[in-house]
Structure formats: structure tokens, C-alpha cells
Design a protein around this motif. Structure first.
Motif, short mmCIF file in Angstrom:
data_model
loop_
_atom_site.label_atom_id
_atom_site.label_comp_id
_atom_site.label_asym_id
_atom_site.label_seq_id
_atom_site.Cartn_x
_atom_site.Cartn_y
_atom_site.Cartn_z
N ALA A 17 -41.64 50.87 75.02
CA ALA A 17 -41.82 50.00 74.06
C ALA A 17 -41.60 51.10 72.77
O ALA A 17 -42.17 52.05 72.48
CB ALA A 17 -43.14 49.60 73.66
N GLN A 45 -37.71 36.69 75.61
CA GLN A 45 -39.00 37.42 75.52
C GLN A 45 -39.04 38.20 74.18
O GLN A 45 -39.86 39.06 73.81
CB GLN A 45 -38.77 38.80 76.67
N VAL A 47 -36.95 40.23 72.69
CA VAL A 47 -37.03 41.52 72.66
C VAL A 47 -35.44 41.78 72.63
O VAL A 47 -34.49 41.26 73.01
CB VAL A 47 -37.49 42.54 73.91
N VAL A 49 -33.23 45.14 74.03
CA VAL A 49 -33.37 46.24 75.04
C VAL A 49 -32.00 46.85 75.27
O VAL A 49 -30.99 46.49 75.13
CB VAL A 49 -33.60 45.63 76.66
N LEU A 66 -37.60 48.89 74.82
CA LEU A 66 -37.75 47.77 74.27
C LEU A 66 -38.20 47.35 72.77
O LEU A 66 -39.28 48.24 72.37
CB LEU A 66 -38.98 47.14 74.98
N GLU A 67 -37.64 46.89 72.33
CA GLU A 67 -37.70 46.71 70.51
C GLU A 67 -37.94 45.27 70.27
O GLU A 67 -37.13 44.22 70.57
CB GLU A 67 -36.56 47.18 69.70
N PRO A 68 -39.15 44.80 69.54
CA PRO A 68 -39.40 43.55 69.10
C PRO A 68 -38.50 43.00 68.39
O PRO A 68 -37.92 43.80 67.26
CB PRO A 68 -40.95 43.66 68.65
N THR A 69 -37.96 41.74 68.60
CA THR A 69 -37.20 41.14 67.66
C THR A 69 -38.15 39.82 66.59
O THR A 69 -37.19 39.26 65.89
CB THR A 69 -36.07 40.10 68.34
N SER A 73 -43.62 38.81 69.10
CA SER A 73 -43.07 39.49 70.62
C SER A 73 -44.01 40.06 71.25
O SER A 73 -45.08 40.73 70.55
CB SER A 73 -41.98 40.14 70.55
N ILE A 75 -43.84 42.58 72.97
CA ILE A 75 -43.74 44.00 72.49
C ILE A 75 -44.35 44.26 71.06
O ILE A 75 -44.88 45.42 70.88
CB ILE A 75 -42.07 44.55 72.70
#
Ligand code: ZN
Length: 148
Positions: A17, A45, A47, A49, A66-69, A73, A75
């Protein structure tokens, strides 16, 4: 008591993450010497990636950043609670549905009852860390065209 085997074929990737893939890239590329393989958004999800591999690693294990969008999220929630770092380990299996059935038979708690779509068209499902000694485990069946 474990009564069934998941038949894991190998480690597929390490899910990590991050708050910002672009900001994390120099560490993976310039410090670890990893090769950037591209990125994609997985809407389901929430995210973005990015994948990296290590030169000369014949096992094909990859880093999955993994970066949250979106703030809701999973993440984003993980980052809020734990900060950046190792989020999950993913293992290659031949049949995600069969592996889920084996996991359930072994008494493990499932996050996904059925396989869902992950990055690169892979079929994935997660096992709950509460039943695996604290490790979030992803079962992963890569899409046919990305298998090697
Ligand atoms: Zn993953």
C-alpha cells in the motif's frame, strides 16, 4: 485442524500500500533496481496498481503497489490505520474457486466467497487475516495471456 491443502503454486506478488505510486517509484526503480511494468486502475477495488519486477528474478515474483483512487477504497482505510507498507501476499493457484473451497474446508475465513477480477484480468480472491495468523492472503490465477 487443517483438512485440505490449498495447493499454492508459488508466490505471485507482494501487495504494498502506498499513498502515491509516482512518489514511490524512485525507491523501487532507482534504489531496488526494479523494472516498472506499467499500471492500471481496478475500478471494482478503487485502486490504481503498478507492477514492478526484479531483473534476473526467474521466479517472476512482482511488487504490486496499490494507491487508493477514492477515500472509501479499502487501501485508503488501510493507509489511515497502518500507514504505507506490506498489504498482502499473493499466491498463484490453478483454480481460485477450488482453492477457496479448500480454504473454507480448512477452517479459514474467506473475504471473497467467489473469485473476482483483479489487475491484468487475473482472477483473485482474498482470505481473512484473522484466520491466517495475521497475513492477508490473495489467491491469484493470472489471465492466460500474462502467464509465463
Ligand atoms: Zn495483489
Amino acid at each position: 485442524m487443517l483438512t485440505a491443502s490449498l495447493v499454492l503454486q508459488g508466490l505471485n506478488h507482494l501487495g504494498i500500500a502506498v499513498r502515491d505510486i509516482a512518489a514511490a517509484r524512485p525507491f523501487y526503480e532507482d534504489v531496488l533496481g526494479a523494472v516498472y511494468d506499467g499500471e492500471e486502475v481496478v475500478e471494482e477495488q478503487k485502486v490504481r496498481v503498478a507492477f514492478f519486477h526484479l531483473r534476473g528474478d526467474s521466479t517472476n515474483v512482482r511488487y504490486e503497489l496499490l494507491e487508493p483512487t477514492s477515500p472509501d477504497s479499502p487501501i485508503a482505510k488501510f493507509l489511515e490505520k497502518r500507514g504505507p507498507g506490506l498489504h498482502h501476499t499473493a499466491y498463484t493457484v490453478d483454480d481460485v474457486a477450488a482453492a477457496l473451497a479448500a480454504a473454507e474446508a480448512a477452517g479459514l475465513r474467506l473475504i471473497d466467497r467467489e473469485p473476482r477480477r483483479g489487475a491484468h484480468g487475473a482472477e483473485i480472491a482474498f482470505l481473512h487475516p484473522a484466520s491466517t495468523g495475521g497475513m492477508l492472503i490473495e489467491l491469484c490465477r493470472p489471465a492466460p495471456e500474462s502467464r509465463s
